[in-house]
Design a protein around this motif. Sequence first.
Motif, short mmCIF file in Angstrom:
data_model
loop_
_atom_site.label_atom_id
_atom_site.label_comp_id
_atom_site.label_asym_id
_atom_site.label_seq_id
_atom_site.Cartn_x
_atom_site.Cartn_y
_atom_site.Cartn_z
N CYS A 199 0.81 -1.22 0.00
CA CYS A 199 0.00 0.00 0.00
C CYS A 199 0.84 1.27 0.00
O CYS A 199 0.30 2.37 0.12
N THR A 200 2.15 1.14 -0.11
CA THR A 200 3.01 2.31 -0.10
C THR A 200 4.17 2.15 -1.07
O THR A 200 4.69 1.05 -1.24
N ASP A 201 4.55 3.24 -1.71
CA ASP A 201 5.73 3.24 -2.58
C ASP A 201 6.96 3.77 -1.87
O ASP A 201 8.08 3.63 -2.36
N THR A 202 6.77 4.40 -0.73
CA THR A 202 7.85 5.16 -0.11
C THR A 202 8.56 4.44 1.03
O THR A 202 9.64 4.85 1.44
N LEU A 203 7.94 3.38 1.58
CA LEU A 203 8.55 2.67 2.71
C LEU A 203 9.19 1.37 2.22
O LEU A 203 8.56 0.59 1.52
N HIS A 204 10.42 1.16 2.61
CA HIS A 204 11.17 0.00 2.15
C HIS A 204 11.57 -0.95 3.30
O HIS A 204 11.95 -2.08 3.05
N ASN A 205 11.49 -0.45 4.53
CA ASN A 205 11.84 -1.26 5.71
C ASN A 205 10.74 -1.06 6.75
O ASN A 205 10.66 -0.01 7.39
N ALA A 217 5.17 -10.79 14.11
CA ALA A 217 5.63 -9.65 13.32
C ALA A 217 6.07 -10.12 11.94
O ALA A 217 6.81 -11.10 11.82
N GLY A 218 5.59 -9.41 10.92
CA GLY A 218 6.09 -9.62 9.57
C GLY A 218 7.16 -8.57 9.29
O GLY A 218 6.98 -7.39 9.63
N ILE A 219 8.25 -8.99 8.68
CA ILE A 219 9.41 -8.12 8.53
C ILE A 219 9.72 -7.91 7.05
O ILE A 219 9.96 -8.87 6.32
N ILE A 220 9.72 -6.66 6.61
CA ILE A 220 10.12 -6.30 5.26
C ILE A 220 11.42 -5.52 5.35
O ILE A 220 11.47 -4.44 5.95
N LEU A 221 12.49 -6.05 4.78
CA LEU A 221 13.79 -5.38 4.75
C LEU A 221 14.20 -5.17 3.30
O LEU A 221 14.23 -6.12 2.52
N ASP A 222 14.49 -3.93 2.96
CA ASP A 222 14.87 -3.59 1.58
C ASP A 222 13.86 -4.16 0.58
O ASP A 222 14.22 -4.77 -0.42
N ASP A 223 12.59 -3.98 0.89
CA ASP A 223 11.46 -4.37 0.04
C ASP A 223 11.27 -5.87 -0.11
O ASP A 223 10.50 -6.31 -0.96
#
Length: 384
Positions: A199-205, A217-223
């Motif tokens: 839902c966002t283009d600006t957040l990568h982590n 917790a789900g973890i997104i690191l460097d997309d």
Amino acid sequence: MFLNRPTMREQNENLIIEYIANHKPSSRMEISDKIGLNKASVSEIVKNLLNRHFIEEIGSGESTVQGGRRPIMLQLNKKAGFVLSIDLGYNYIDILGCYLNGESWERKLYPFRDISRSSIVSDLKLIITDFMKHAPETVYGLTGITVAIHGMVFENAIYFTPYYDLQDLPIAEALSEHFDVPVFLENEANLLALADHACTDTLHNIISVSVHSGVGAGIILDDQLYRGEKGLSGEIGHMVVVPNGLSCPCGNHGCLEQYCSEKVLLDHYRHRTGNAEAIIPDICHAYHNGEQPAVQLIHEMIQYMAIAMNNIAMLYNPETIFINSEVSRLIPSFADKIQQQLSSFIADKVKVRQSILGEKAILFGGAALATMNFLNISRMRLEP
């Protein structure tokens, strides 16, 4: 090693589909400029994708500053197929049907269900079959199913479920064989993170924290979704916050989810008030009315959550931590109150926010996972 031509073509095709899925609408010229393929290659691949109905032309766009013909714009064909996403809670089943662009066409909740090891596969088959009666007509029909598991999942198998007995149950195999489509089992917090990220283009982590029967917790690191060595990363519900505290089904003592999961919150509230029929909205309503049992329990929940958020911030240094729970939706200040207790110079730079898609976030994350698999892409924007 040199890639053979079919492999290079497949990679280029995937790049184009992914670009169109994330940048709607798009022109052939724009695609060529952005992904670095020559115009002839882009035109050839686009023609093939149009013939296979993965994408569609939607009319003319604006002319360039140099003038000339107006470009024909392209977008993902949402009706190329559809996916199903199922949230398998400890006492409910929630199912959502989505087109390939993430737009939903129906959702149905089955509350207060007995999630039994002996019957859950047959229950899911019946629910899916009934749900499919209302499915829209699409080119490829049903293209995938995702089932969110409130527990630990590794390589499409259930490793540990603390609040229902589904360990090692071959749900994916049984459903895949019955419906003849790929079926994915995934931890519900990982799906939450995929939804927030989509839902966002600006957040990568980002870290997306799911507070339901447990806490994960789900973890997104460097997309990219980070699953850990055995797929068990993000199990913050089993982070010890009280040394020698309450016992947990995981075998440890003092785990976070023994103090601030919604299941534990509800159990404590029912015990303290004598209201055996109370549900989460009742607690939140009592909190807003200043009733002491609810105020004290929510205050304690926020304190323990703040400890966990501080630890997460120190470990991963994300841009944003998203919270998803019924409590945080019904108490809009919940995330802000956690934020206020993050006082270290590292943690106070991290923004704590309510999850973007609310109660449907896990379902939309499941839809995104199944769709990305079908289209063979690594990221897509959701249009819920």
